[in-house]
Design a protein around this motif. Structure first.
Motif, short mmCIF file in Angstrom:
data_model
loop_
_atom_site.label_atom_id
_atom_site.label_comp_id
_atom_site.label_asym_id
_atom_site.label_seq_id
_atom_site.Cartn_x
_atom_site.Cartn_y
_atom_site.Cartn_z
N ALA A 40 -17.35 -0.89 -38.26
CA ALA A 40 -17.65 0.49 -38.63
C ALA A 40 -17.29 0.68 -40.10
O ALA A 40 -16.48 -0.07 -40.66
CB ALA A 40 -16.83 1.46 -37.78
N ARG A 68 -21.69 -5.57 -34.61
CA ARG A 68 -21.06 -5.34 -33.29
C ARG A 68 -21.72 -6.29 -32.31
O ARG A 68 -22.93 -6.23 -32.10
CB ARG A 68 -21.28 -3.89 -32.83
CG ARG A 68 -20.47 -2.90 -33.63
CD ARG A 68 -20.59 -1.48 -33.09
NE ARG A 68 -19.97 -0.56 -34.05
CZ ARG A 68 -20.08 0.76 -33.99
NH1 ARG A 68 -20.76 1.33 -33.02
NH2 ARG A 68 -19.49 1.52 -34.89
N MET A 86 -24.43 1.28 -41.86
CA MET A 86 -23.90 2.60 -41.52
C MET A 86 -23.78 3.40 -42.82
O MET A 86 -23.05 3.02 -43.73
CB MET A 86 -22.52 2.42 -40.89
CG MET A 86 -21.89 3.68 -40.44
SD MET A 86 -22.35 4.04 -38.76
CE MET A 86 -20.84 3.60 -37.92
N TRP A 162 -13.21 9.91 -31.75
CA TRP A 162 -13.54 8.58 -32.25
C TRP A 162 -12.31 7.80 -32.71
O TRP A 162 -11.46 8.31 -33.43
CB TRP A 162 -14.54 8.65 -33.40
CG TRP A 162 -15.30 7.36 -33.52
CD1 TRP A 162 -16.43 7.02 -32.86
CD2 TRP A 162 -14.93 6.23 -34.30
NE1 TRP A 162 -16.81 5.74 -33.20
CE2 TRP A 162 -15.91 5.23 -34.08
CE3 TRP A 162 -13.87 5.94 -35.17
CZ2 TRP A 162 -15.87 3.98 -34.69
CZ3 TRP A 162 -13.83 4.69 -35.78
CH2 TRP A 162 -14.82 3.74 -35.53
N ASN A 204 -22.53 11.10 -36.81
CA ASN A 204 -21.25 11.42 -36.22
C ASN A 204 -20.27 11.81 -37.31
O ASN A 204 -20.01 11.01 -38.21
CB ASN A 204 -20.75 10.16 -35.47
CG ASN A 204 -19.43 10.37 -34.78
OD1 ASN A 204 -18.95 11.50 -34.66
ND2 ASN A 204 -18.82 9.29 -34.31
N VAL A 206 -16.52 12.51 -37.98
CA VAL A 206 -15.21 12.38 -37.35
C VAL A 206 -14.17 13.09 -38.21
O VAL A 206 -14.12 12.89 -39.43
CB VAL A 206 -14.79 10.91 -37.19
CG1 VAL A 206 -13.51 10.80 -36.37
CG2 VAL A 206 -15.89 10.09 -36.54
N ASP A 227 -14.66 11.19 -41.79
CA ASP A 227 -15.37 9.90 -41.77
C ASP A 227 -16.69 10.18 -41.06
O ASP A 227 -16.69 10.53 -39.88
CB ASP A 227 -14.54 8.89 -40.97
CG ASP A 227 -15.38 7.81 -40.30
OD1 ASP A 227 -16.56 7.64 -40.64
OD2 ASP A 227 -14.83 7.13 -39.40
N THR A 228 -17.80 10.05 -41.75
CA THR A 228 -19.05 10.25 -41.02
C THR A 228 -19.85 8.96 -41.00
O THR A 228 -19.72 8.13 -41.89
CB THR A 228 -19.94 11.39 -41.61
OG1 THR A 228 -20.88 10.82 -42.52
CG2 THR A 228 -19.11 12.48 -42.25
N GLY A 229 -20.64 8.80 -39.97
CA GLY A 229 -21.43 7.58 -39.84
C GLY A 229 -22.82 7.88 -39.31
O GLY A 229 -22.98 8.53 -38.28
N1 SER Z 1 -16.40 5.95 -37.48
C1 SER Z 1 -17.49 6.66 -36.91
C2 SER Z 1 -18.48 5.74 -36.25
O1 SER Z 1 -18.44 4.56 -36.43
C3 SER Z 1 -18.20 7.47 -37.98
O2 SER Z 1 -18.43 6.69 -39.12
O3 SER Z 1 -19.32 6.23 -35.53
#
Ligand code: SER
Length: 590
Positions: A40, A68, A86, A162, A204, A206, A227-229
């Motif tokens: 991540a 992953r 990401m 998360w 997402n 967080v 933290d956004t993803g």
């Molecule tokens: N850590 C969160 C995720 O991996 C947002 O970056 O979804």
């Protein structure tokens, strides 16, 4: 919208809101022995979420390469990928929920950016439990932006909280953004929590304000972070209304090549095509990484080997018998070279390793066949046990499909239940490894680990003094008990050499030299002769740690403030790590 456009739009949007663009970190987390790959965007930023000062500031934006592999067996369906990018924006103790949510909503709906119709968007927020409260604040912020109640859902921890797979580290409630594909609801309880395919998650946010320790205890962090993803591949799939990530332009080149080589159509052979398209991309990125991961039977090298062998098997299914791995890798290298320059830089290594592994696997297939016949000689009935089939698979890398084929030819049956059971056990084991127990840029920020981190700098300086400047760090694993340090050298160390290294490191320690750091542009750091990291940081601010005139390295820290506190260095083992790479395991004694 194409991947290149989305990447650029995302980064420039956040730049226009005061964020600094930072480059992707390596695909392998630095200094962390407990996890194989960066899973991540958060991995490389953990120390800064915990309070270390980031040289590029408190607002950052990036695209992080991630791998992953826990769902590797799902690859072949419409959505699973082992490698993905990401997109992220980060607040390190700066803005929190309100600004984060406003940024997200503007980026999603503004005609200048993604221009998604508002009625297509759904949002989830954390419902709260006995550990952390219900997130009414996020709910109200979405409402204040005009989101209808019917588009908002409160969901429990399993959906809206998360933390990294290990379950240890910075964490917090999140709010997730979903796109309605327009498919009919699967029932009256259909919601974004449901995986029927109506709602697809694209982003997402967080709100990281907690830290979960090894005992599962939640405490407040010293600062509130965001933290956004946003998964790049998935988002362009959704925005273009594609059925599958494999319909995006990212895979078009390899798909076309495979059709040409096999004289078969993707539409009729989706599973094998997808597995090859996915696994080749992931393998190319792993091989091109400066950590020098090559196929092997352990750790990251084992994952790579599995990816490649599976690719070769599916190529055979498409009747492609010759070695085309390099041809396929080159397509990805061309495609991504402007974004990830290690691909071109390490192209030769990638191509060589692919050929080596192809040849090795061809031999394995031959040997596996021999072992199969040896095994069946001792059978008491006409059933090959699950354990035997698994042994062929696990120990010799012989694919189960080949075992089934040979069994069929020899009028035998394979106990597939037994095989699946053994396989499941093995999978659970590898899941645990994949999740790891990631704790930070350093495995942990305990005093002991920090000492080993500073030791790494002295060790590199010593090796360069003895063997020349062309020696560099290939990898480094630190725990509070030891250091494992990989470097390039063409020979095994003799006893005298080991003693010489120990003596020089200890001499450096005893100089009681202060360890200091300064923040400066990457170019200046290079000009000053600072040793680099694995990542290219052109145009970025970096931290440079200096140990008197002994060492100067670009590094995120933290470090001890004086070499004198390190104690006494001792090499406990020296071995080969891969071709041309030596590994030193060492400890610090009081
Ligand atoms: N850590 C969160 C995720 O991996 C947002 O970056 O979804």
């Amino acid at each position: 919208m194409k991947a290149n456009e989305l990447r650029e739009k995302y980064l420039s949007f956040f730049e226009s809101h005061g964020h600094t663009r930072i480059s992707s970190s390596s695909i392998v987390p630095e200094n962390d022995p407990t996890v194989l790959f960066t899973t991540a965007g958060m991995h490389p930023l953990v120390p800064y979420l915990l309070g270390e000062h980031h040289p590029a500031g408190k607002r950052l934006t990036d695209v992080q390469k991630c791998i992953r592999t826990s769902d590797i067996d799902e690859v072949g369906d419409a959505s699973h990928l082992t490698f993905f990018e990401m997109l992220g924006n980060w607040s390190l103790g700066d803005y929190f929920k309100e600004e984060a949510i406003k940024f997200s909503y503007e980026f999603l709906t503004s005609p200048k950016y993604l221009n998604i119709p508002k009625d297509k968007l759904y949002f989830t927020v954390f419902a709260g439990d006995n550990e952390a409260p219900k997130d009414n604040e996020s709910y109200n912020i979405w409402r204040s932006l005009g989101v209808e109640e019917s588009h908002l859902f409160f969901l429990p921890k399993e959906n809206n909280f998360w933390i990294l797979g290990s379950g240890v580290g910075p964490c917090g409630p999140d709010t997730e953004m979903f796109y309605d594909t327009g498919k009919p609801a699967c029932g009256k309880d259909c919601s974004p929590a449901c995986d029927c395919g109506k709602y697809l998650e694209i982003w997402n946010d967080v709100f990281m304000e907690f830290y979960k320790d090894e005992n599962g205890k939640l405490s407040k962090l010293s600062q509130q972070n965001v933290d956004t993803g946003m998964g790049l591949e998935r988002t362009i799939t959704v925005l273009n209304g594609y059925e599958s990530v494999y319909d995006t332009e990212i895979f078009a080149g390899v798909k076309e090549k495979l059709e040409e080589l096999s004289h078969l159509k993707y539409e009729d052979n989706k599973k094998s095509f997808r597995i090859i398209m996915d696994h080749m991309r992931t393998s190319t990125f792993i091989l091109a990484d400066d950590h020098g991961i090559t196929p092997s039977n352990v750790g990251a090298g084992y994952v790579l080997r599995r990816l490649l062998r599976r690719t070769i098997r599916h190529l055979k299914k498409l009747n492609i018998e010759e070695n085309v791995l390099g041809t396929l890798a080159k397509i990805y290298i061309e495609e991504y070279q402007n974004i990830y320059d290690e691909l071109k830089r390490n192209e030769e290594i990638v191509l060589n390793e692919l050929t080596k592994e192809y040849n090795k696997f061809s031999r394995t297939l031959k040997d596996g066949e021999r072992l199969f016949y040896k095994t069946i000689k001792h059978l008491e009935n006409n059933i090959l046990s699950g354990n035997d089939a698994f042994k062929l698979f696990d120990t010799f890398g012989f694919p189960i499909e080949m075992t089934l084929e040979l069994a069929h030819e020899n009028n035998l049956e394979v106990d597939m239940d037994g095989f699946n059971e053994a396989f499941k056990l093995h999978q659970e084991k590898s899941r645990t490894i994949d999740a790891g127990s990631f704790k930070g840029g350093l495995a942990d920020t305990s005093e002991a680990s920090i000492k080993y981190h500073t030791l790494a700098h002295l060790l590199l300086a010593t090796l360069q003094e003895i063997y020349g400047k062309e020696v560099y760090q290939k990898g480094c694993n630190i725990t509070s008990e030891r250091i494992r340090f990989d470097f390039n050298l063409d020979h095994k160390l003799s006893e005298e050499e080991k003693m010489k290294i120990e003596a020089r490191v200890n001499e450096m320690i005893q100089t009681n030299t202060p360890v200091t750091f300064a923040e400066m542009p990457y170019e200046k750091a290079k000009e000053e002769g600072a040793h680099g990291t694995f990542e290219n940081k052109y145009g970025e601010m970096v931290k440079v740690y200096t140990i008197g005139n002994l060492s100067k390295e670009i590094c995120g820290g933290p470090h001890v403030t004086n070499t004198g506190v390190l104690g006494h260095f001792k090499i406990i083992k020296e071995e080969s790590s891969s071709a041309g790479v030596r590994r030193i395991k060492g400890i610090l004694e009081e």
